[in-house]
Enzyme design. Structure first.
Site, mmCIF file in Angstrom:
data_model
loop_
_atom_site.group_PDB
_atom_site.id
_atom_site.type_symbol
_atom_site.label_atom_id
_atom_site.label_comp_id
_atom_site.label_asym_id
_atom_site.label_seq_id
_atom_site.Cartn_x
_atom_site.Cartn_y
_atom_site.Cartn_z
ATOM 1 C CG HIS A 83 -0.707 0.075 2.687
ATOM 2 N ND1 HIS A 83 -0.225 -1.277 3.048
ATOM 3 C CD2 HIS A 83 -0.796 1.477 2.786
ATOM 4 C CE1 HIS A 83 0.549 -0.439 4.544
ATOM 5 N NE2 HIS A 83 0.328 0.491 4.590
ATOM 6 C CG HIS A 85 0.611 4.171 4.921
ATOM 7 N ND1 HIS A 85 -0.242 3.568 6.083
ATOM 8 C CD2 HIS A 85 -0.085 4.973 4.602
ATOM 9 C CE1 HIS A 85 -1.209 4.250 5.855
ATOM 10 N NE2 HIS A 85 -1.498 5.353 5.078
ATOM 11 C CG ASP A 87 4.826 0.739 6.459
ATOM 12 O OD1 ASP A 87 4.200 1.737 6.153
ATOM 13 O OD2 ASP A 87 4.449 0.621 8.182
ATOM 14 C CG HIS A 146 -3.584 0.203 7.177
ATOM 15 N ND1 HIS A 146 -3.424 0.240 8.162
ATOM 16 C CD2 HIS A 146 -2.262 0.226 6.877
ATOM 17 C CE1 HIS A 146 -1.993 1.018 8.838
ATOM 18 N NE2 HIS A 146 -1.489 0.935 7.046
ATOM 19 C CG ASN A 177 -1.524 5.565 10.546
ATOM 20 O OD1 ASN A 177 -1.986 6.148 10.944
ATOM 21 N ND2 ASN A 177 -0.329 5.766 9.591
HETATM 22 ZN ZN LIG Z 1 1.738 0.075 7.889
#
Ligand SMILES: [Zn+2]
Length: 234
Positions: A83, A85, A87, A146, A177
């Site tokens: 995804h 983000h 990280d 998420h 998050n």
């Molecule tokens: Zn993450």
């Protein structure tokens, strides 16, 4: 720095999951000045190594490649981020410049573009089976969770489910998050993954411990509890 003179954790940790599958962990700051682990995975195939997500810690982009080369005498040929983000996507541009084929879904790319995250060279238009060397795996978009664009990776034969941040570790009871999350959809999406990816032998969450096979059920329990306690949150 760690308190009381404890030895610092290594910045890059790698553990063998099962034959040819390795989990690697780097650490990033979730925004509060602390260091939090993020899991990625790599698969050693006869055609080269496939990375699932980039390290969160940008100082570890190259050490990960070097360690893989030293340990397996193979080059990384491909990297898929699950995804948008950082990280997951932080290293995409770095790896593209190293000649690695980088992939995200089209949906991830649209978000990465808006949010100024590194973008992949190749875009996945729909759920896709990749055949790399002797291995086959499928990218699966279960719906929002998420993040609006989160995908999972399913190895049907080896029964490895790589969940990224869509799946929470049994080590936590927090949904994490939620800045881009949709809790109600996430619950539905988890059920779709449970229906598709049956009897996984390994389930890899985006953060923390991955030794439990029950992290899908655990994620569902966390989300249901959260929704009950925060009924206005969607
Ligand atoms: Zn993450």
């Amino acid at each position: 720095m760690t308190a009381f003179g404890q030895p610092e954790k290594p910045k890059l940790e790698i553990s063998e999951l099962t034959r040819d599958f390795y989990i690697y962990t780097t650490y990033g700051d979730p925004g509060n000045g602390s260091l939090y682990p993020a899991n990625g995975m790599y698969l050693v195939t006869s055609e080269g190594v496939v990375l699932f997500d980039s390290p969160w810690d940008k100082t570890q982009f190259q050490p990960l490649l070097d360690t893989i080369q030293a340990r397996h005498h193979q080059k990384v040929i491909m990297c898929i981020a699950t995804h948008f983000h950082d990280d997951r996507t932080a290293g995409l541009e770095y790896y593209r410049q190293k000649g690695i084929k980088t992939y995200t879904t089209k949906q991830t790319d649209e978000l990465s573009k808006v949010k100024n995250q590194p973008r992949a060279e190749y875009l996945i238009q729909k759920d896709t089976v990749f055949n790399i060397g002797q291995y086959h795996f499928e990218t699966f978009y279960p719906g929002k969770g998420h993040a609006p664009d989160n995908i999972v990776i399913w190895f049907e034969k080896e029964k490895v489910l790589y969940g990224g941040c869509f799946i929470k570790s049994t080590e936590t009871n927090s949904p994490g998050n939620l800045s881009d999350a949709n809790i109600e959809d996430w619950i539905k999406s988890i059920k779709k993954v449970q229906a598709k990816c049956q009897n996984p032998k390994f389930v890899i969450p985006g953060h923390q411990d991955w030794s439990s096979k029950k992290s899908l059920q655990h994620t569902l329990a966390i989300l249901k509890k959260y929704l009950k306690e925060n009924p206005k949150d969607k």
